[in-house]
Design an enzyme around this catalytic site. Structure first.
Site, PDB file in Angstrom:
ATOM      1  N   ARG A 190       0.678  -1.209   0.033  1.00 20.13           N
ATOM      2  CA  ARG A 190       0.049  -0.009  -0.093  1.00 20.13           C
ATOM      3  C   ARG A 190       0.977   1.196  -0.208  1.00 20.13           C
ATOM      4  O   ARG A 190       0.746   2.091  -0.906  1.00 20.13           O
ATOM      5  CB  ARG A 190      -1.009  -0.022   1.055  1.00 20.13           C
ATOM      6  N   TYR A 198      -5.760   6.341 -12.644  1.00 24.31           N
ATOM      7  CA  TYR A 198      -5.113   4.837 -12.529  1.00 24.31           C
ATOM      8  C   TYR A 198      -4.450   4.812 -13.879  1.00 24.31           C
ATOM      9  O   TYR A 198      -3.145   4.483 -13.839  1.00 24.31           O
ATOM     10  CB  TYR A 198      -6.375   3.926 -12.361  1.00 24.31           C
TER      11      TYR A 198
END
Length: 296
Positions: A245, A289
């Site tokens: 992450r 993205y």
């Protein structure tokens, strides 16, 4: 400057349902912070506040021998305030984003190199069912930055490979839709067709990832799998979902993504007033993205 601080506190009160005692503590912390900025570093507006200004405040706290827990709480209030100001266009930058507390936070978050990421994602044995599951799981973790608790709660019905997204419910129940890159879609396609198709439990509400006993994979199971691959690849046994992450966050910011979009993809807990403020469209997040993800 106190006006914006009070607006932030009101957002906290409405969206996170903090106790009166916690809100009172945050209010005192932020008043002290604003007083310091105006008195010690002569800031008259948030545009005047720099990373140096924030660091001076934390060093000022340290020099007064405040307890670590107290400094950590004050840091949380300051960081939350600056994130709020940046997110809602009340400031052009977030000067507290990368600050490390002097004498409190001595180690930065672990971030993998590109070579380590490649080594990790290619480590599972693609000739075995568990290896295909692990490959899909690792690719999904790095594609989305989701938490271990979010990963294990995914069901088959949350995944749409045709449209290229996964639906995820965050730790506070907020649902978000996250785009998937080609690498993750490919690994998930193989897992679903070669492994899950051969298993009896393929109902739409069944878990996406199963353990060897065909039960929903547990959080401890995810951590164990990552630690094993960390040792196998030489990355280290401290490897965790949070490592992936943190790495994804760093890579997307390095590639030029804006912090607010990255936060929304990650579903960070401190995103405030999600229901009261306009959300970015899925097409906007997909554009971020596609442009900035390291494995798009």
């Amino acid at each position: 400057m106190l006006k914006e601080a009070n607006e932030y506190l009101e957002a906290l009160r409405q969206e996170r349902r903090l106790t009166d005692n916690t809100l009172s503590a945050y209010q005192r912390d932020l008043k002290q912070y604003v007083d310091f900025l105006t008195r010690e570093v002569h800031c008259s507006a948030w545009a005047d506040v720099s990373e140096v200004s924030v660091m001076k405040y934390f060093y000022w706290l340290r020099d007064r021998h405040r307890a670590s827990a107290t400094v950590a709480r004050k840091a949380s209030a300051v960081r939350g305030l600056h994130r709020y100001l940046y997110r809602y266009k009340k400031a052009d930058t977030d000067p507290a984003y990368a600050i490390v507390l002097p004498g409190v936070e001595r180690t930065p978050p672990e971030i993998l190199s590109d070579e380590e990421v490649d080594r990790l994602l290619s480590a599972p044995d693609s000739d075995t069912g568990s290896g295909k599951r692990d490959q899909a799981m690792l690719e999904l973790l790095y594609a989305t930055g989701i938490r271990a608790s979010e990963l294990i709660n995914l069901n088959l019905s949350d995944l749409n490979l045709q449209l290229g997204f996964v639906r995820c419910k965050g730790i506070r129940g907020n649902e978000r839709v996250i785009p998937l890159g080609q690498s993750a879609k490919h690994a998930l396609h193989i897992y679903l067709n070669d492994v899950r198709k051969a298993q009896e439990d393929r109902l739409e509400n069944s878990p996406l990832f199963l353990n060897n006993r065909h039960h929903r994979l547990t959080r401890q199971g995810v951590w164990k799998i990552l630690k094993n691959y960390g040792s196998l690849t030489g990355i280290g046994s401290t490897l965790s979902p949070e490592t992936l992450r943190n790495t994804l966050t760093a890579r997307m910011l390095e590639n030029g993504a804006d912090m607010a979009s990255v936060d929304e993809i990650m579903g960070r807990e401190h995103s405030l007033a999600l229901n009261r403020y306009p959300r970015r469209s899925n097409s906007r997040l997909r554009d971020v993205y596609v442009r900035f993800h390291p494995r798009r």
